[in-house]
Design a protein around this motif. Sequence first.
Motif, PDB file in Angstrom:
ATOM      1  N   ASN A 266       0.822  -1.215   0.000  1.00  0.00           N
ATOM      2  CA  ASN A 266       0.000   0.000   0.000  1.00  0.00           C
ATOM      3  C   ASN A 266       0.857   1.267   0.000  1.00  0.00           C
ATOM      4  N   LEU A 267       1.864   1.312   0.835  1.00  0.00           N
ATOM      5  CA  LEU A 267       2.722   2.500   0.879  1.00  0.00           C
ATOM      6  C   LEU A 267       3.607   2.602  -0.357  1.00  0.00           C
ATOM      7  N   SER A 268       4.033   1.467  -0.899  1.00  0.00           N
ATOM      8  CA  SER A 268       4.831   1.480  -2.133  1.00  0.00           C
ATOM      9  C   SER A 268       4.006   1.986  -3.314  1.00  0.00           C
ATOM     10  N   LEU A 269       2.709   1.705  -3.304  1.00  0.00           N
ATOM     11  CA  LEU A 269       1.837   2.257  -4.341  1.00  0.00           C
ATOM     12  C   LEU A 269       1.855   3.781  -4.295  1.00  0.00           C
ATOM     13  N   ILE A 270       1.810   4.352  -3.101  1.00  0.00           N
ATOM     14  CA  ILE A 270       1.882   5.807  -2.961  1.00  0.00           C
ATOM     15  C   ILE A 270       3.238   6.316  -3.449  1.00  0.00           C
ATOM     16  N   ASN A 271       4.298   5.641  -3.022  1.00  0.00           N
ATOM     17  CA  ASN A 271       5.655   6.041  -3.419  1.00  0.00           C
ATOM     18  C   ASN A 271       5.820   6.012  -4.936  1.00  0.00           C
ATOM     19  N   GLN A 272       5.347   4.976  -5.581  1.00  0.00           N
ATOM     20  CA  GLN A 272       5.466   4.873  -7.038  1.00  0.00           C
ATOM     21  C   GLN A 272       4.532   5.853  -7.745  1.00  0.00           C
ATOM     22  N   PHE A 273       3.362   6.097  -7.176  1.00  0.00           N
ATOM     23  CA  PHE A 273       2.426   7.053  -7.766  1.00  0.00           C
ATOM     24  C   PHE A 273       3.064   8.439  -7.868  1.00  0.00           C
ATOM     25  N   LEU A 274       3.804   8.833  -6.841  1.00  0.00           N
ATOM     26  CA  LEU A 274       4.467  10.135  -6.842  1.00  0.00           C
ATOM     27  C   LEU A 274       5.529  10.244  -7.937  1.00  0.00           C
ATOM     28  N   GLN A 275       5.988   9.097  -8.447  1.00  0.00           N
ATOM     29  CA  GLN A 275       7.044   9.084  -9.461  1.00  0.00           C
ATOM     30  C   GLN A 275       6.512   8.888 -10.883  1.00  0.00           C
ATOM     31  N   LEU A 276       5.203   8.725 -11.047  1.00  0.00           N
ATOM     32  CA  LEU A 276       4.634   8.418 -12.361  1.00  0.00           C
ATOM     33  C   LEU A 276       4.857   9.520 -13.388  1.00  0.00           C
ATOM     34  N   ALA A 277       4.662  10.765 -12.994  1.00  0.00           N
ATOM     35  CA  ALA A 277       4.747  11.864 -13.960  1.00  0.00           C
ATOM     36  C   ALA A 277       5.620  12.982 -13.409  1.00  0.00           C
TER      37      ALA A 277
ATOM     38  N   PHE B 285       5.853  26.227 -12.977  1.00  0.00           N
ATOM     39  CA  PHE B 285       5.581  25.350 -11.846  1.00  0.00           C
ATOM     40  C   PHE B 285       5.950  23.931 -12.236  1.00  0.00           C
ATOM     41  N   GLY B 286       6.797  23.293 -11.420  1.00  0.00           N
ATOM     42  CA  GLY B 286       7.272  21.978 -11.803  1.00  0.00           C
ATOM     43  C   GLY B 286       7.397  21.032 -10.622  1.00  0.00           C
ATOM     44  N   PHE B 287       7.371  19.740 -10.936  1.00  0.00           N
ATOM     45  CA  PHE B 287       7.536  18.693  -9.944  1.00  0.00           C
ATOM     46  C   PHE B 287       8.216  17.497 -10.590  1.00  0.00           C
ATOM     47  N   GLU B 288       9.196  16.950  -9.912  1.00  0.00           N
ATOM     48  CA  GLU B 288       9.843  15.707 -10.333  1.00  0.00           C
ATOM     49  C   GLU B 288      10.328  14.976  -9.089  1.00  0.00           C
TER      50      GLU B 288
ATOM     51  N   LEU C  91      13.039   5.920 -16.801  1.00  0.00           N
ATOM     52  CA  LEU C  91      12.830   5.782 -18.237  1.00  0.00           C
ATOM     53  C   LEU C  91      11.564   6.559 -18.548  1.00  0.00           C
ATOM     54  N   ALA C  92      11.731   7.743 -19.067  1.00  0.00           N
ATOM     55  CA  ALA C  92      10.584   8.625 -19.250  1.00  0.00           C
ATOM     56  C   ALA C  92      10.425   9.034 -20.703  1.00  0.00           C
ATOM     57  N   ILE C  93       9.170   9.126 -21.088  1.00  0.00           N
ATOM     58  CA  ILE C  93       8.810   9.597 -22.419  1.00  0.00           C
ATOM     59  C   ILE C  93       7.760  10.680 -22.229  1.00  0.00           C
ATOM     60  N   GLY C  94       7.900  11.736 -22.986  1.00  0.00           N
ATOM     61  CA  GLY C  94       6.949  12.828 -22.866  1.00  0.00           C
ATOM     62  C   GLY C  94       7.128  13.836 -23.964  1.00  0.00           C
ATOM     63  N   PHE C  95       6.693  15.049 -23.696  1.00  0.00           N
ATOM     64  CA  PHE C  95       6.814  16.091 -24.701  1.00  0.00           C
ATOM     65  C   PHE C  95       7.240  17.397 -24.057  1.00  0.00           C
ATOM     66  N   SER C  96       7.808  18.224 -24.881  1.00  0.00           N
ATOM     67  CA  SER C  96       8.237  19.555 -24.472  1.00  0.00           C
ATOM     68  C   SER C  96       7.869  20.524 -25.582  1.00  0.00           C
ATOM     69  N   ASP C  97       7.575  21.748 -25.216  1.00  0.00           N
ATOM     70  CA  ASP C  97       7.218  22.739 -26.237  1.00  0.00           C
ATOM     71  C   ASP C  97       8.330  23.758 -26.454  1.00  0.00           C
TER      72      ASP C  97
ATOM     73  N   ASN D  23       7.472  30.208 -19.843  1.00  0.00           N
ATOM     74  CA  ASN D  23       6.432  29.710 -20.750  1.00  0.00           C
ATOM     75  C   ASN D  23       6.623  28.251 -21.143  1.00  0.00           C
ATOM     76  N   GLU D  24       7.561  27.568 -20.535  1.00  0.00           N
ATOM     77  CA  GLU D  24       7.867  26.189 -20.898  1.00  0.00           C
ATOM     78  C   GLU D  24       6.768  25.234 -20.426  1.00  0.00           C
ATOM     79  N   ILE D  25       6.472  24.264 -21.280  1.00  0.00           N
ATOM     80  CA  ILE D  25       5.594  23.154 -20.914  1.00  0.00           C
ATOM     81  C   ILE D  25       6.369  21.879 -21.193  1.00  0.00           C
ATOM     82  N   ASN D  26       6.513  21.052 -20.180  1.00  0.00           N
ATOM     83  CA  ASN D  26       7.275  19.811 -20.286  1.00  0.00           C
ATOM     84  C   ASN D  26       6.569  18.769 -19.429  1.00  0.00           C
ATOM     85  N   VAL D  27       6.147  17.673 -20.024  1.00  0.00           N
ATOM     86  CA  VAL D  27       5.473  16.592 -19.305  1.00  0.00           C
ATOM     87  C   VAL D  27       6.142  15.277 -19.680  1.00  0.00           C
ATOM     88  N   MET D  28       6.546  14.514 -18.660  1.00  0.00           N
ATOM     89  CA  MET D  28       7.208  13.225 -18.878  1.00  0.00           C
ATOM     90  C   MET D  28       6.518  12.169 -18.024  1.00  0.00           C
TER      91      MET D  28
END
Length: 155
Positions: free
Chosen positions: A70-81, A88-91, A98-104, A130-135
């Motif tokens: 249960n706690l590992s699910l929370i830990n991994q959820f925080l790392q999904l995106a 405003f950013g979060f990582e 191993l991340a795939i995403g887009f940047s503008d 003005n940057e948008i970056n999602v991974m």
Amino acid sequence: MKPEHHRLVLYIIGIYQILGGLLGWYAGIYQGFNNIINHFFIFIIIIVVFAFSIYCGVLLLSNKISSGINLSLINQFLQLAQFKIFGFGFEYVAGSYLAIGFSDTPVMHLQYKYTFIKSGFFISSVTGDNEINVMFNFIAILIFAYLYNLNLNQS
């Protein structure tokens, strides 16, 4: 999958989370030592987040499997995106990445990143950017999916 195989996978995930947390502590202390006074609150968050990762791993290695999952699910959820949107950013990464995403920047394009061993925590709030970056971190997605399915099967 047989129960002994699940136990082995949980053991590997537990070790992975412990090592990711320890590496995160090292990186946070090493990089943040000079900035502790300026960013004390962020420094405390870094210590707590990686302590949580270590705790999740310890639970998976002990006989507290249900709590560990249960706690590992929370830990991994925080790392999904990971994201950075208009300053405003979060990582958060504790382990591999191993991340795939887009940047503008400067134009919209697909990007990917891979790091075998990486632990890091990043929060930003910069106005005027003005940057948008999602991974999306596919290692965290795979671990989350495995733990989620295992948790459903145990219920």
